[in-house]
Design an enzyme around this catalytic site. Structure first.
Site, PDB file in Angstrom:
ATOM      1  N   ILE A  20       1.049   9.259  -2.527  1.00  0.00           N
ATOM      2  CA  ILE A  20       1.364  10.204  -1.448  1.00  0.00           C
ATOM      3  C   ILE A  20       2.357  11.252  -1.954  1.00  0.00           C
ATOM      4  O   ILE A  20       2.264  12.436  -1.626  1.00  0.00           O
ATOM      5  CB  ILE A  20       1.909   9.452  -0.212  1.00  0.00           C
ATOM      6  CG1 ILE A  20       0.896   8.384   0.225  1.00  0.00           C
ATOM      7  CG2 ILE A  20       2.183  10.417   0.933  1.00  0.00           C
ATOM      8  CD1 ILE A  20       1.425   7.392   1.244  1.00  0.00           C
ATOM      9  N   TYR A 148       8.166  -6.580   2.441  1.00  0.00           N
ATOM     10  CA  TYR A 148       7.927  -5.133   2.326  1.00  0.00           C
ATOM     11  C   TYR A 148       8.305  -4.432   3.631  1.00  0.00           C
ATOM     12  O   TYR A 148       9.092  -3.484   3.640  1.00  0.00           O
ATOM     13  CB  TYR A 148       6.457  -4.862   1.979  1.00  0.00           C
ATOM     14  CG  TYR A 148       6.080  -3.422   2.172  1.00  0.00           C
ATOM     15  CD1 TYR A 148       6.604  -2.437   1.341  1.00  0.00           C
ATOM     16  CD2 TYR A 148       5.235  -3.031   3.213  1.00  0.00           C
ATOM     17  CE1 TYR A 148       6.295  -1.099   1.544  1.00  0.00           C
ATOM     18  CE2 TYR A 148       4.918  -1.693   3.413  1.00  0.00           C
ATOM     19  CZ  TYR A 148       5.450  -0.740   2.576  1.00  0.00           C
ATOM     20  OH  TYR A 148       5.152   0.585   2.786  1.00  0.00           O
TER      21      TYR A 148
END
Ligand code: UDP
Length: 330
Positions: A20, A148
């Protein structure tokens, strides 16, 4: 107004050699920003960044970050640098807390030292865990089910305190399922190991090795999981809009979902891949994967209303077509 603001402003992009990040860097350059990428290339790709902009540094290295900040006055930081594999985080949480949380803290501390008070942060839908209903609004409480997701919650929490105490204004963008590739074909998704559905479907086509579909007994219309797939170029655009909002005089901190609001099941994605490629995807049905919620779909009303964002490339077939085009050329 926004264009005038963007001219010649220097932006530091951590993790700009990643998936990204590299798409966002490309868009920043196209919009006239000066860009410096800080990336240790542990997971990013050297070829994804013009070497003129790359500083090969680790965000956890305070002295190295001091040198980067001393080189020029940045108007803002866009912070992508992080580990992103949910499964890996469940096996080695220490990596995620050290890199994602510790690294972010070192970065934020350096920003304060050098008077840089604007940050766009890569957050995730994983902060919501397993929501009972979709679409998901930003007000939903944090309930991560993986280290995460927890690492991103911890950074968002730190950002709240840095806003109050140091007037560091931030926009946390909570990504849903990033997918697709730069339509010009130069950049795309190349994680190693790859865990994401669309590249794995291409891999199955290429090798003939069937992909395992994680569960067909979910309470969804066809039994497979539903996700909100957003084209990486639309995601990159959200970063530019967030940056512009932060560079305005009345900038306020906030968290925004970044998804299209439309969900697609795994079976629908397989059908789209078969339509676009003209090839059959070999697959087998397997058990559910730990921690996979049945459906994750964004309510992106805030992103649309506050930043004026609209998806332009996130039709599922366009996502798949751009990803396939990239896959063919690498
Ligand atoms: N998925 C799957 N088989 C795979 C990889 C993913 O069935 O080998 C499914 C997964 O259960 C989820 C969807 O594809 O419902 C998207 O998964 P991905 O790992 O791409 O993104 P996530 O939703 O985990 O962020």
């Amino acid at each position: 107004m926004a264009l005038a603001l963007s001219r010649n402003q220097a932006i530091l992009v951590t993790g700009g050699a990643g998936y990204i990040g590299s798409h966002t860097v490309q868009l920043l350059l196209a919009r006239g920003y000066q860009v410096t990428v800080a990336d240790n290339l542990s997971r990013g790709h050297r070829h994804a960044v013009d070497p003129r902009f790359l500083r090969e540094v680790d965000i956890s290295d305070a002295a190295a970050m001091d040198r980067v900040f001393a080189e020029q006055q940045f108007a803002a930081v866009i912070h992508f640098a992080a580990f992103i594999a949910v499964g890996e985080s469940a096996r080695a949480p220490e990596l995620y807390f050290a890199n994602n949380v510790g690294g972010s803290l070192t970065l934020l501390t350096a920003m304060i030292r050098h008077g840089v008070k604007r940050l766009v942060f890569s957050s995730t839908a994983a902060v919501y865990g397993t929501p009972a209903t979709v679409p998901i609004r930003e007000e939903l409480p944090f309930a991560p089910v993986s280290p995460y997701g927890e690492s991103k919650v911890m950074v968002e929490t730190m950002l709240g305190w840095f806003d109050r105490i140091h007037a560091l204004r931030s926009i946390a963008l909570r990504y849903f399922n990033a997918a697709g590739a730069d339509p010009a074909g130069r950049l795309g998704e190349e994680h190693d190991p790859e865990t994401h559905l669309i590249p794995l479907l291409f891999h199955a086509i290429r090798t003939g090795e069937p992909i395992t579909i994680f569960g067909e007994d979910y309470p969804t219309p066809d039994g497979t999981c539903i996700r909100d797939y957003i084209h990486v170029s639309d995601l990159a655009e959200a970063h530019i809009l967030a940056l512009e909002a932060l560079l305005a005089p009345d900038a306020a901190s906030m968290a925004l979902n970044v998804g299209t609001g439309s969900g697609h099941s795994v079976r629908e994605v397989i059908r789209a891949v078969e339509d676009v490629t003209g090839k059959k995807v070999p697959f087998v049905m397997g058990p559910r994967r730990d921690g996979d919620p049945p459906a994750l779909v964004a309510d992106s009303a805030r992103l649309r209303a506050i930043l004026g964002w609209q998806p332009k490339h996130s039709d599922l077939r366009e996502i798949v077509a751009t990803a396939w085009q990239f896959d063919q050329h690498r």
